[in-house]
Design a protein around this motif. Structure first.
Motif, PDB file in Angstrom:
ATOM      1  N   VAL A  74       0.798  -1.215  -0.184  1.00 28.49           N
ATOM      2  CA  VAL A  74      -0.133   0.172   0.199  1.00 28.49           C
ATOM      3  C   VAL A  74       0.680   1.101   0.021  1.00 28.49           C
ATOM      4  O   VAL A  74       1.713   1.281   0.933  1.00 28.49           O
ATOM      5  N   LEU A  75       0.685   2.130  -1.018  1.00 29.23           N
ATOM      6  CA  LEU A  75       1.251   3.324  -1.118  1.00 29.23           C
ATOM      7  C   LEU A  75       0.460   4.399  -0.413  1.00 29.23           C
ATOM      8  O   LEU A  75      -0.420   4.576  -0.910  1.00 29.23           O
ATOM      9  N   GLY A  76       1.391   5.544   0.035  1.00 32.48           N
ATOM     10  CA  GLY A  76       0.749   6.416   0.792  1.00 32.48           C
ATOM     11  C   GLY A  76      -0.570   6.258   1.598  1.00 32.48           C
ATOM     12  O   GLY A  76      -1.479   7.058   1.640  1.00 32.48           O
ATOM     13  N   ASN A  77      -0.557   5.102   2.323  1.00 32.18           N
ATOM     14  CA  ASN A  77      -1.486   4.515   3.091  1.00 32.18           C
ATOM     15  C   ASN A  77      -2.774   4.578   2.559  1.00 32.18           C
ATOM     16  O   ASN A  77      -4.160   4.732   3.116  1.00 32.18           O
ATOM     17  N   ARG A  78      -3.080   4.216   1.187  1.00 36.82           N
ATOM     18  CA  ARG A  78      -4.330   4.416   0.334  1.00 36.82           C
ATOM     19  C   ARG A  78      -4.086   3.668  -0.948  1.00 36.82           C
ATOM     20  O   ARG A  78      -5.303   2.948  -1.331  1.00 36.82           O
ATOM     21  N   THR A 101      -8.132   2.305  -2.039  1.00 41.57           N
ATOM     22  CA  THR A 101      -8.781   1.772  -0.913  1.00 41.57           C
ATOM     23  C   THR A 101      -9.783   2.591  -0.357  1.00 41.57           C
ATOM     24  O   THR A 101     -10.646   2.089   0.395  1.00 41.57           O
ATOM     25  N   ILE A 102      -9.779   3.997  -0.576  1.00 40.92           N
ATOM     26  CA  ILE A 102     -10.642   4.909  -0.262  1.00 40.92           C
ATOM     27  C   ILE A 102     -11.831   4.833  -1.088  1.00 40.92           C
ATOM     28  O   ILE A 102     -13.096   4.830  -0.604  1.00 40.92           O
ATOM     29  N   LEU A 103     -11.680   5.302  -2.181  1.00 37.37           N
ATOM     30  CA  LEU A 103     -12.817   5.364  -3.050  1.00 37.37           C
ATOM     31  C   LEU A 103     -13.213   4.000  -3.791  1.00 37.37           C
ATOM     32  O   LEU A 103     -14.225   4.211  -4.529  1.00 37.37           O
ATOM     33  N   GLN A 104     -12.542   2.959  -3.712  1.00 37.71           N
ATOM     34  CA  GLN A 104     -13.024   1.651  -3.927  1.00 37.71           C
ATOM     35  C   GLN A 104     -12.770   1.588  -5.639  1.00 37.71           C
ATOM     36  O   GLN A 104     -14.025   1.085  -6.266  1.00 37.71           O
TER      37      GLN A 104
END
Length: 577
Positions: A74-78, A101-104
């Protein structure tokens, strides 16, 4: 620099961290990672497999041996890396399909690595090179164009959540359809269609060069083809030394590849992308596309030759040096094609499309109506009877005007009035099957049923087939339905559809769609029918012209815990004229 703009969609956290770590003066090195990876640990990391089965050179192996990140990182926690789809060794860049992973949603990520060459110069960590590339990416934030995937985020070395072995990364929209290699793997592309595919890419390069930016079109794995058939720069961060003239050569190379399925620039880049290199002349320049494929218009030959040039022979006569010139040349070819051809084109090995004025002589002839001769004889008989009636009537009138009557007037008998109805038996003219149908599995759940076999349903061979997955529960328990989206080369007025299937009880809805990727709610229901074993005919006599038709399965065949529907052949018929 590469690509499209960050705009307002870039995450505030990552941009803040990037600008904090990145210099404001181009060429200034971004600070190296605070905790460099342990060399022994790095050497023990297993390298990922080569792309497209191509063997990697020692230089790339050296780069890969320093990479501690891989699928699942995971890069940039996202951004979670999912699949490596390519690499540009000269830029130290890897191309990944990743998940936001935030906007799926899927995104494209360009990851910068250290190069073996960095150790031999004054930049042993590669941070100065990467820093310049990241700064150029930040400066391209306001650039957006249909020929480029939109830049969403930029991550600098040392930013939160960026592994120590990554010198930087750029995140773009994911171009989901095909890589350049996949676009040409299915067979030859019509020359004029190939030209249209490059138009937007040339326009993007022209606009980028006007702003002092460079796209990186000279690498085959940076180019992908969108769902609607546009070549697009999908991955950013090209090497620092790239110039607008390299982009011009890249435009010629992309067009050359779409015409010939061969990449004419770097042989190592071609091998890494799974593309062969073309034959070359005595000066080392690629032979014209028409030498590899008869039927390529001389104008497109000229575009490729002029854009590619040849470093082996020095400045070439007639060579173009700007993207604007390439765009103009391609535009003139497309405009001339739009005006309509006067003479039949040379056969180019590709089946004729439905809208072609000049059809391929090898194309299967439309079956003739077996009653055509009888209909023709009846029509001629009716016409002859009508002529006799008219001549008789004119004779009577002329006789009464110029002659003396010696008896009762001649009356035309009732037999003539009882002539057969001129409407030939057998109903309206026979409809014709639409050819060149493009088919794809339509499923908004994300798991498309047997998508690799979908073309079997329109290949003209009933012994090959496509089927849904086998479900233990009937629709809509697991999903609302499964569909086949058919697209035609142009708008068609359909009269009927025939479905050859052994899956009796399957219920299908026929829907017209505004586009191939339209939501189900935006489609219009035309009719609904339950299939029988064998051939089922579905009438579309009252439908409106459309270019996209969805065959939407709402109930599967079979039963119990084995619910499945199979389609052997799907045929669309154009309304008779």
């Amino acid at each position: 620099m590469p690509g499209p703009g960050t705009g307002a969609t870039a995450s505030a956290a990552s941009v803040t961290s990037t600008t904090a770590a990145a210099p404001t003066v181009p060429g200034t090195a971004i600070p190296s990672p605070a905790v460099p990876p342990d060399a022994a640990t790095v050497r023990s990391v297993q390298s990922a497999p080569p792309v497209n089965g191509a063997s990697l050179g020692r230089a790339e192996s050296a780069v890969r041996s320093t990479a501690a990140t891989g699928p699942g990182t995971v890069l940039g926690n996202r951004y979670r890396l999912v699949l490596r789809v390519g690499s540009d060794l000269s830029a130290g860049a890897e191309f990944w399909r990743a998940e936001d992973t935030i906007l799926q949603r899927d995104v494209g990520v360009t990851v910068l690595r250290r190069l073996p060459a960095d150790e031999a110069d004054e930049d042993p960590e590669g941070t100065a090179r990467a820093g310049e590339m990241i700064v150029r990416a930040l400066r391209s934030g306001g650039f957006e164009h249909a020929g480029c995937a939109r830049l969403l985020d930029v991550l600098a070395a040392g930013s939160p959540g960026v592994p120590s072995d990554v010198l930087g990364a750029a995140v773009t929209e994911w171009v989901a359809e095909h890589s350049l290699t996949e676009a040409v793997a299915g067979g030859l592309i019509k020359p004029l269609r190939a030209a249209r595919m490059v138009q937007q890419l040339a326009s993007a390069a022209e606009e980028a060069h006007g702003r002092g930016l460079v796209l990186g079109t000279d690498h085959p794995q940076r180019i992908r083809v969108t769902r609607d058939g546009r070549a697009q720069v999908a991955f950013v961060l090209p090497r620092p030394g790239l110039t607008p003239e390299d982009d011009v050569r890249g435009l010629g190379a992309v067009l050359y590849t779409l015409l010939t399925s061969r990449w004419p620039l770097s042989g190592s880049d071609a091998a890494r992308a799974g593309l062969p290199s073309p034959e070359r002349d005595e000066h080392g320049a690629p032979v014209p596309p028409s030498a590899l494929r008869p039927g390529v218009p001389v104008e497109l030959d000229a575009v490729c030759t002029a854009a590619l040039g040849s470093h082996a022979v020095g400045p070439a006569v007639g060579r173009v040096h700007t993207a604007a010139a390439v765009k103009q040349m391609i535009g003139e070819v497309v405009l001339e094609d739009d005006r309509g051809a006067i003479f039949p084109p040379e056969h180019d090995g590709v089946p004729a499309e439905p809208g072609d004025v000049w059809q391929n002589k090898t194309r299967k002839a439309t079956p003739q109506d077996p009653d055509r001769r009888r209909k023709l004889l009846i029509g001629l008989s009716v016409l002859a009877a009508g002529v006799l009636v008219v001549l008789g009537y004119l004779g009577v009138q002329l006789g009464s005007m110029f002659g003396e009557s010696s008896g009762p007037a001649i009356v035309v008998g009732d037999n003539a009035a009882a002539a057969p109805n001129p409407t030939a038996p057998g109903g309206p003219a026979a409809s014709v099957a639409v050819s060149g149908v493009s088919l794809e599995v339509y499923d908004r759940t994300g798991d498309r049923d047997n998508a690799v076999d979908v073309e079997r349903a329109v290949d003209g061979n009933p012994t090959t087939s496509w089927s849904t997955f086998t479900y233990k529960q009937q629709l809509p328990a697991l999903k609302p339905g499964v569909g086949l989206m058919a697209s035609f080369a142009s708008v068609e007025q359909l009269s009927r559809i025939t479905v050859q299937s052994p899956s009796a009880g399957t219920v299908v809805e026929i829907r017209s769609a505004p586009s191939a990727d339209a939501d189900l709610k935006d489609t219009q229901l035309l009719t609904r029918q339950t299939l029988t074993t064998g051939t089922s005919t579905i009438s579309l006599a009252d439908s409106q012209p459309t270019q996209h038709v969805l065959v939407w399965i709402t109930k599967l065949g079979g039963g119990g815990d084995a619910n499945v529907s199979q389609i052997d052949e799907l045929t669309f018929y154009r309304a008779g004229l």
